[in-house]
Design an enzyme around this catalytic site. Structure first.
Site, PDB file in Angstrom:
ATOM      1  N   CYS A 123     -27.605 -49.414  83.155  1.00  0.00           N
ATOM      2  CA  CYS A 123     -28.882 -49.762  83.792  1.00  0.00           C
ATOM      3  C   CYS A 123     -28.935 -49.246  85.236  1.00  0.00           C
ATOM      4  O   CYS A 123     -28.070 -49.586  86.053  1.00  0.00           O
ATOM      5  CB  CYS A 123     -29.002 -51.285  83.780  1.00  0.00           C
ATOM      6  SG  CYS A 123     -30.519 -51.909  84.487  1.00  0.00           S
ATOM      7  N   HIS A 131     -34.667 -45.205  80.681  1.00  0.00           N
ATOM      8  CA  HIS A 131     -35.755 -44.801  79.789  1.00  0.00           C
ATOM      9  C   HIS A 131     -36.260 -43.375  80.019  1.00  0.00           C
ATOM     10  O   HIS A 131     -36.912 -42.801  79.157  1.00  0.00           O
ATOM     11  CB  HIS A 131     -36.949 -45.743  79.974  1.00  0.00           C
ATOM     12  CG  HIS A 131     -36.720 -47.126  79.437  1.00  0.00           C
ATOM     13  ND1 HIS A 131     -35.658 -47.909  79.833  1.00  0.00           N
ATOM     14  CD2 HIS A 131     -37.433 -47.872  78.553  1.00  0.00           C
ATOM     15  CE1 HIS A 131     -35.733 -49.083  79.211  1.00  0.00           C
ATOM     16  NE2 HIS A 131     -36.791 -49.075  78.430  1.00  0.00           N
ATOM     17  N   CYS A 136     -33.175 -43.926  85.642  1.00  0.00           N
ATOM     18  CA  CYS A 136     -33.497 -45.087  84.817  1.00  0.00           C
ATOM     19  C   CYS A 136     -33.195 -44.736  83.366  1.00  0.00           C
ATOM     20  O   CYS A 136     -33.419 -43.596  82.942  1.00  0.00           O
ATOM     21  CB  CYS A 136     -34.976 -45.438  85.001  1.00  0.00           C
ATOM     22  SG  CYS A 136     -35.581 -46.704  83.864  1.00  0.00           S
TER      23      CYS A 136
HETATM   24  N1  DGL Z   1     -32.723 -50.429  82.295  1.00  0.00           N
HETATM   25  C1  DGL Z   1     -33.577 -50.439  83.459  1.00  0.00           C
HETATM   26  C2  DGL Z   1     -33.085 -49.372  84.446  1.00  0.00           C
HETATM   27  O1  DGL Z   1     -32.474 -48.397  84.063  1.00  0.00           O
HETATM   28  C3  DGL Z   1     -35.028 -50.212  83.094  1.00  0.00           C
HETATM   29  C4  DGL Z   1     -35.683 -51.390  82.407  1.00  0.00           C
HETATM   30  C5  DGL Z   1     -35.767 -52.609  83.309  1.00  0.00           C
HETATM   31  O2  DGL Z   1     -36.543 -52.613  84.275  1.00  0.00           O
HETATM   32  O3  DGL Z   1     -35.028 -53.543  83.046  1.00  0.00           O
HETATM   33  O4  DGL Z   1     -33.307 -49.506  85.614  1.00  0.00           O
END
Ligand code: DGL
Length: 269
Positions: free
Chosen positions: A73, A187, A185
């Site tokens: 993350c 995604h 990120c």
């Molecule tokens: N996994 C989060 C990131 O890479 C994106 C999703 C979220 O905001 O939890 O920052």
């Protein structure tokens, strides 16, 4: 040789992009994945809340006898590195390896950083890049709509709604002439075709999940900590809510289906 699994965690589904990289780079390695689907998103929350969640997520994984922990993350990576560094097992996050790859790829002196609001607010990438090469200019841009767009499945290169959001967020970076863009990120790799089209073919895109997986792989190889050849691979997935939604969404991020087991008591970790 170390036959224990690698622990990977994320606020939800997105960290599966890093698991996909690990599957490609280190196909013999077992994985324990934790996705905090009950408390996602992290990227819109305060630093204190992200740190509390991250501490619990890491405690969950270390109780599963993992040989290393990877924070996939971007939000956790940029907000809770000190908590990870205090773990009893090696800890990897996306910021250091990604910043190093970006600095190495940068020819024109300007690096763009994209991520959640919490990631950008933390300043972690700007700090890491300045530590490597203070002459580089860093332009940061939160892209909060990207996560819900990806989770809604609006990822095809022809998806107009995602292209418009990308155009809006990325135009300042393109106009500033960044030659490297960090996808900070979990995604964002899923919409890299749209991002590439907006930024133009000359911008180098750096995928944070891939860089972190590469760094972890190097570390394990250098220390003879990979699983023994022929060792059966295991992959266990834990989530804090709606395992059926996790199973349904996993294919988009991982390229194949998985079952998630529910964790009831993450607040007690
Ligand atoms: N996994 C989060 C990131 O890479 C994106 C999703 C979220 O905001 O939890 O920052």
């Amino acid at each position: 040789m170390d036959n224990r699994p690698i622990g990977v965690f994320d606020s939800g589904l997105g960290g599966l992009t890093a698991v996909k990289e690990l599957e490609e780079l280190l196909p013999g390695e077992s994985v324990v994945y934790f996705g905090d689907t009950g408390r996602v998103p992290y990227g819109t929350r305060s630093r204190e809340t992200v740190r509390r969640y991250a501490r619990q997520d890491m405690a969950f994984l270390t109780r599963h006898d993992v040989k290393a922990v990877l924070a996939a993350c971007g939000t956790v990576s940029s907000t809770a590195a000190d908590i990870g560094a205090a773990l009893p097992v090696p800890y990897f996050d996306v910021v250091g390896p990604t910043a190093r790859a970006a600095v190495k790829a940068c020819r024109g002196g300007r690096i763009g950083v994209t991520g959640t609001s919490a990631t950008i607010r933390s300043g972690a990438y700007a700090q890491a890049i300045a530590g490597l090469d203070p002459s580089l200019q860093v332009l940061s841009q939160p892209c909060p709509l990207f996560v819900p767009l990806v989770e809604s499945g609006f990822v095809s290169p022809e998806e107009e709604i995602t292209r418009l959001a990308a155009e809006r967020y990325l135009a300042p970076l393109r106009e500033a002439g960044v030659d490297v863009l960090i996808l900070g990120c979990t995604h964002y790799p899923l919409i890299s075709a749209i991002i590439r089209r907006v930024m133009g073919p000359d911008t180098v895109l750096i995928d944070s999940g891939r860089e972190a997986a590469l760094a972890l792989g190097e570390y394990l190889k250098d220390r003879d900590m990979l699983c023994a050849p022929g060792q059966p691979r295991t992959a266990d997935y834990y989530v804090t809510d709606a395992p059926e939604d996790f199973a349904a969404g996993a294919g988009l991020f991982l390229g194949h289906g998985v079952e998630g087991r529910r964790v009831e008591d993450i607040e007690s970790y």
